[in-house]
Design a protein around this motif. Structure first.
Motif, mmCIF file in Angstrom:
data_model
loop_
_atom_site.group_PDB
_atom_site.id
_atom_site.type_symbol
_atom_site.label_atom_id
_atom_site.label_comp_id
_atom_site.label_asym_id
_atom_site.label_seq_id
_atom_site.Cartn_x
_atom_site.Cartn_y
_atom_site.Cartn_z
ATOM 1 N N SER A 1 0.808 -1.209 0.000
ATOM 2 C CA SER A 1 0.000 0.000 0.000
ATOM 3 C C SER A 1 0.853 1.276 0.000
ATOM 4 O O SER A 1 0.333 2.354 -0.093
ATOM 5 N N VAL A 2 2.177 1.137 0.102
ATOM 6 C CA VAL A 2 3.067 2.302 0.049
ATOM 7 C C VAL A 2 3.085 2.838 -1.375
ATOM 8 O O VAL A 2 3.245 2.081 -2.329
ATOM 9 N N THR A 3 2.919 4.157 -1.526
ATOM 10 C CA THR A 3 2.935 4.749 -2.872
ATOM 11 C C THR A 3 4.114 5.694 -3.092
ATOM 12 O O THR A 3 4.481 5.959 -4.227
ATOM 13 N N ILE A 4 4.684 6.211 -1.997
ATOM 14 C CA ILE A 4 5.793 7.150 -2.113
ATOM 15 C C ILE A 4 6.889 6.775 -1.118
ATOM 16 O O ILE A 4 6.610 6.501 0.047
ATOM 17 N N ILE A 5 8.125 6.774 -1.600
ATOM 18 C CA ILE A 5 9.286 6.675 -0.715
ATOM 19 C C ILE A 5 9.805 8.099 -0.617
ATOM 20 O O ILE A 5 10.259 8.670 -1.606
ATOM 21 N N GLY A 6 9.685 8.683 0.545
ATOM 22 C CA GLY A 6 9.974 10.101 0.738
ATOM 23 C C GLY A 6 11.437 10.482 0.605
ATOM 24 O O GLY A 6 12.333 9.636 0.537
ATOM 25 N N GLN A 7 11.670 11.780 0.594
ATOM 26 C CA GLN A 7 13.025 12.324 0.508
ATOM 27 C C GLN A 7 13.883 11.789 1.640
ATOM 28 O O GLN A 7 13.466 11.780 2.796
ATOM 29 N N GLN A 8 15.043 11.303 1.285
ATOM 30 C CA GLN A 8 16.070 10.833 2.211
ATOM 31 C C GLN A 8 15.585 9.764 3.190
ATOM 32 O O GLN A 8 16.152 9.604 4.265
ATOM 33 N N THR A 9 14.571 9.014 2.825
ATOM 34 C CA THR A 9 14.009 7.984 3.701
ATOM 35 C C THR A 9 15.055 7.009 4.212
ATOM 36 O O THR A 9 15.087 6.682 5.396
ATOM 37 N N PHE A 10 15.909 6.511 3.325
ATOM 38 C CA PHE A 10 16.920 5.527 3.720
ATOM 39 C C PHE A 10 18.331 6.109 3.670
ATOM 40 O O PHE A 10 19.308 5.373 3.681
ATOM 41 N N ASN A 11 18.445 7.407 3.613
ATOM 42 C CA ASN A 11 19.741 8.077 3.498
ATOM 43 C C ASN A 11 20.717 7.572 4.559
ATOM 44 O O ASN A 11 20.421 7.567 5.741
ATOM 45 N N GLY A 12 21.878 7.111 4.091
ATOM 46 C CA GLY A 12 22.934 6.670 4.987
ATOM 47 C C GLY A 12 22.716 5.323 5.648
ATOM 48 O O GLY A 12 23.461 4.950 6.549
ATOM 49 N N CYS A 13 21.738 4.585 5.195
ATOM 50 C CA CYS A 13 21.456 3.263 5.771
ATOM 51 C C CYS A 13 22.479 2.260 5.210
ATOM 52 O O CYS A 13 22.260 1.636 4.182
ATOM 53 N N THR A 14 23.586 2.110 5.900
ATOM 54 C CA THR A 14 24.695 1.304 5.387
ATOM 55 C C THR A 14 24.456 -0.200 5.480
ATOM 56 O O THR A 14 25.191 -0.971 4.870
ATOM 57 N N SER A 15 23.438 -0.650 6.195
ATOM 58 C CA SER A 15 23.160 -2.083 6.269
ATOM 59 C C SER A 15 22.246 -2.548 5.137
ATOM 60 O O SER A 15 22.045 -3.749 4.942
ATOM 61 N N LEU A 16 21.718 -1.618 4.366
ATOM 62 C CA LEU A 16 20.826 -1.954 3.248
ATOM 63 C C LEU A 16 21.654 -2.479 2.081
ATOM 64 O O LEU A 16 22.564 -1.787 1.604
ATOM 65 N N THR A 17 21.369 -3.713 1.612
ATOM 66 C CA THR A 17 22.155 -4.301 0.522
ATOM 67 C C THR A 17 21.353 -4.544 -0.752
ATOM 68 O O THR A 17 21.889 -4.440 -1.843
ATOM 69 N N ASP A 18 20.084 -4.885 -0.624
ATOM 70 C CA ASP A 18 19.231 -5.186 -1.784
ATOM 71 C C ASP A 18 17.852 -4.578 -1.553
ATOM 72 O O ASP A 18 17.310 -4.691 -0.452
ATOM 73 N N VAL A 19 17.286 -3.985 -2.609
ATOM 74 C CA VAL A 19 15.971 -3.369 -2.492
ATOM 75 C C VAL A 19 15.122 -3.774 -3.698
ATOM 76 O O VAL A 19 15.580 -3.684 -4.841
ATOM 77 N N VAL A 20 13.906 -4.224 -3.425
ATOM 78 C CA VAL A 20 12.911 -4.453 -4.471
ATOM 79 C C VAL A 20 11.738 -3.542 -4.123
ATOM 80 O O VAL A 20 11.075 -3.731 -3.100
ATOM 81 N N ILE A 21 11.523 -2.542 -4.945
ATOM 82 C CA ILE A 21 10.462 -1.572 -4.693
ATOM 83 C C ILE A 21 9.172 -2.105 -5.318
ATOM 84 O O ILE A 21 9.151 -2.462 -6.498
ATOM 85 N N PRO A 22 8.084 -2.154 -4.554
ATOM 86 C CA PRO A 22 6.829 -2.723 -5.076
ATOM 87 C C PRO A 22 6.164 -1.849 -6.131
ATOM 88 O O PRO A 22 6.398 -0.637 -6.187
ATOM 89 N N GLU A 23 5.317 -2.462 -6.943
ATOM 90 C CA GLU A 23 4.585 -1.763 -8.009
ATOM 91 C C GLU A 23 3.712 -0.635 -7.479
ATOM 92 O O GLU A 23 3.404 0.301 -8.200
ATOM 93 N N SER A 24 3.291 -0.708 -6.233
ATOM 94 C CA SER A 24 2.428 0.334 -5.667
ATOM 95 C C SER A 24 3.150 1.684 -5.562
ATOM 96 O O SER A 24 2.509 2.728 -5.515
ATOM 97 N N VAL A 25 4.479 1.662 -5.557
ATOM 98 C CA VAL A 25 5.257 2.899 -5.426
ATOM 99 C C VAL A 25 5.317 3.605 -6.773
ATOM 100 O O VAL A 25 5.746 3.034 -7.775
ATOM 101 N N THR A 26 4.890 4.860 -6.783
ATOM 102 C CA THR A 26 4.896 5.651 -8.015
ATOM 103 C C THR A 26 5.897 6.793 -7.965
ATOM 104 O O THR A 26 6.119 7.465 -8.959
#
Length: 143
Positions: A1-26
């Motif tokens: 149900s997420v439609t927007i990933i906001g500004q700097q949401t994950f900024n500096g998240c050094t543990s993040l290695t792989d991301v699959v953004i769902p189709e609901s995100v525009t």
């Protein structure tokens, strides 16, 4: 149900290695994944049409494949991605900011569709023209 990933949401998240953004995100906000230095893989949905300012700057991405629905790459979208070696662009991209790939010091290849080298030379900074490689046209299956 997420439609927007906001500004700097994950900024500096050094543990993040792989991301699959769902189709609901525009929409992805400016700098959403900036500074995620361990980020190696991102899969964008076809619902995304623009990669915003600094969205993936200073990440650990090594290869970027832009899908056909993306029409704009804003400034510094991949700025400082020092591990980035390969970019694949579709015919659909209408605008690429001249600083989109600035600081991508390992960049070796920019793959573009068959017969589109001149098109991309008009959109990419001159220092990247020598990296452009045309991919062969896809053969259509006979019926």
């Amino acid at each position: 149900s997420v439609t927007i990933i906001g500004q700097q949401t994950f900024n500096g998240c050094t543990s993040l290695t792989d991301v699959v953004i769902p189709e609901s995100v525009t929409e992805i906000g400016d700098g959403a994944f900036s500074g995620c230095s361990c980020l190696k893989s991102v899969v964008l949905p076809e619902s995304i049409t623009t990669i915003p300012w600094a969205a993936f700057s200073s990440t650990g991405l090594t290869e970027v494949v832009i899908h056909d629905q993306i029409t704009e790459l804003k400034g510094r979208a991949f700025f400082g991605c020092e591990a980035l070696t390969t970019i694949t662009l579709p015919k659909a991209v209408k605008k690429i900011d001249e600083r989109t790939f600035e600081g991508c010091t390992s960049l070796k290849t920019i793959n573009v569709p068959d017969k589109s080298t001149d098109y991309y030379k008009k959109r990419l900074p001159e220092n990247l023209h020598g990296l452009i490689v045309e991919l062969p046209a896809e053969k259509k299956a006979k019926k």
